[in-house]
Design an enzyme around this catalytic site. Structure first.
Site, PDB file in Angstrom:
ATOM      1  N   HIS A  23       0.827  -1.197   0.000  1.00  0.00           N
ATOM      2  CA  HIS A  23       0.000   0.000   0.000  1.00  0.00           C
ATOM      3  C   HIS A  23       0.874   1.265   0.000  1.00  0.00           C
ATOM      4  CE1 HIS A  23      -2.779   2.845   2.310  1.00  0.00           C
ATOM      5  NE2 HIS A  23      -3.471   2.545   1.233  1.00  0.00           N
ATOM      6  N   GLU A  83       1.388  -0.722  -4.995  1.00  0.00           N
ATOM      7  CA  GLU A  83       0.156   0.043  -5.142  1.00  0.00           C
ATOM      8  C   GLU A  83       0.438   1.536  -5.169  1.00  0.00           C
ATOM      9  OE1 GLU A  83      -3.732   1.889  -3.538  1.00  0.00           O
ATOM     10  OE2 GLU A  83      -1.772   1.973  -2.607  1.00  0.00           O
ATOM     11  N   HIS A 113      -1.373  10.328  -2.963  1.00  0.00           N
ATOM     12  CA  HIS A 113      -2.667   9.978  -2.373  1.00  0.00           C
ATOM     13  C   HIS A 113      -3.637  11.149  -2.370  1.00  0.00           C
ATOM     14  CE1 HIS A 113      -5.650   9.733   0.867  1.00  0.00           C
ATOM     15  NE2 HIS A 113      -5.792   8.509   0.429  1.00  0.00           N
TER      16      HIS A 113
HETATM   17 CA    CA Z   1      -5.012   3.552  -2.655  1.00  0.00          CA
END
Ligand code: CA
Length: 339
Positions: free
Chosen positions: A31, A58, A73
């Site tokens: 992640h 990711e 993000h």
């Molecule tokens: Ca994500």
């Protein structure tokens, strides 16, 4: 990457446990890279995740003013870069330095850092990499593709990428189609391949539905599922997790990415059991890739290891999004050795 659901019928669970373990090893999805250890979305965090044995790297993706995809993000840059220092007069009226207002050349000048809470400037996760230490930079999606491809070539491994289209509604308001931009980038690199598999994930169904309509089964699509309380878009996740909503998801997606708590339920005083969402997903043959497994914010009296053992060893979910790929890889081996 559609998996057979025949073995997952609850009645067969105990009978077929060894087969299940052998045929459905949970994928470890790093992640934002190994973000528990190095600033999220940095190339260093991805390199560490790769070395720790992650199956997928990711990135969240947002678009720049000149239509490049970058791994980020937030829609804004201030929580993870020094943008406010370098470009002090470029915030919008709401105070945010939106990535979409900057060119790639400008974003390349920024130094990335461990995430802070913009209001206080304090670290979101105080136990992680020190805020401001090191010199990290924002990574372009094309760069991450080449990085993964070259590492795969050098090591002989088949690590994949798991990009997320961030806030498609917002991007559309800025005149940008992030789903189309992602697909163009992947097609330009002739992805996916057997050596570099791809999952595309989105919290909003529209880009996934459009990709499926245009490209059929070429891309494995994952519908992320949040909670309506988070108020991040206009999607009704309560409706999505109903039997009818989930059947609709199964028409375009190979799996779901729910917050992990949605896969469990319990009546007061009773032990946890798989939720209706879990059971329905199994029935529909939808893979389950819950998020986010990390040491911070765990349920009371739970360790990261115990939580991973529950999801990997007992629920046999198909993948986990984790900030700690090393721990997930280790728990997967422990679980496999016990079965
Ligand atoms: Ca994500």
């Amino acid at each position: 990457m559609r998996r057979s659901n025949a073995l997952f019928l609850p009645l067969l669970l105990s009978l077929w446990l060894p087969v299940l373990a052998a045929s459905a090893e949970s994928l470890v999805i790093a992640h934002r890279g190994a973000s528990a250890y190095l600033p999220e979305h940095s190339l260093e965090a991805y390199a560490l995740a790769y070395g720790q044995g992650a199956d997928f790297l990711e990135p969240d993706l947002v678009m720049t003013a000149d239509d490049h995809l970058i791994a980020l993000h937030d829609l804004t840059l201030e929580a993870t870069t020094n943008v406010a220092e370098l470009f002090p007069d470029r915030a919008r009226a709401d105070g945010g330095f939106y990535a979409v207002d900057f060119t790639l050349a400008e974003i390349r000048q920024l130094t990335m850092q461990e995430r802070v809470e913009p209001a206080s400037g304090q670290a979101r996760y105080p136990e992680r990499w020190p805020v401001g230490a090191g010199r990290f930079r924002v990574v372009e999606f094309n760069e991450l593709i080449e990085f993964t491809r070259e590492l795969n070539r050098a090591t002989g491994r088949r690590v994949g990428l798991y990009p997320e289209t961030k806030a498609p509604q917002f991007h559309a308001e800025q005149g940008k189609d992030i789903g189309a931009a992602l697909v163009s980038a992947l097609l330009a690199h002739e992805l996916p391949t057997e050596d570099l598999p791809i999952f595309i994930q989105s919290f909003e169904p529209e880009p996934l539905i459009e990709i499926h309509a245009a490209h059929g089964d070429r891309f494995d699509l994952i519908q992320l599922i949040g909670l309506n309380d988070w108020d991040m878009n206009t999607v009704d996740y309560s409706a999505m997790v109903s039997a009818e909503g989930l059947s609709r998801v199964a028409e375009y997606a190979v799996g779901i990415g729910p917050v992990f708590s949605l896969l469990l339920e319990a009546d007061a005083g009773e032990p946890l059991r798989p939720s209706a969402l879990f059971r329905k997903s199994r029935e529909l043959g939808l893979a389950m890739h819950p998020y986010t497994f990390r040491r911070e914010g765990l349920p009371p009296e739970t360790s990261l290891e115990a939580l991973l053992d529950l999801f990997i060893g007992e629920l046999h979910i198909e993948g986990v999004f984790t900030d700690n790929p090393d721990v997930a890889v280790q728990r997967r081996s422990v679980v496999a050795a016990q079965e």
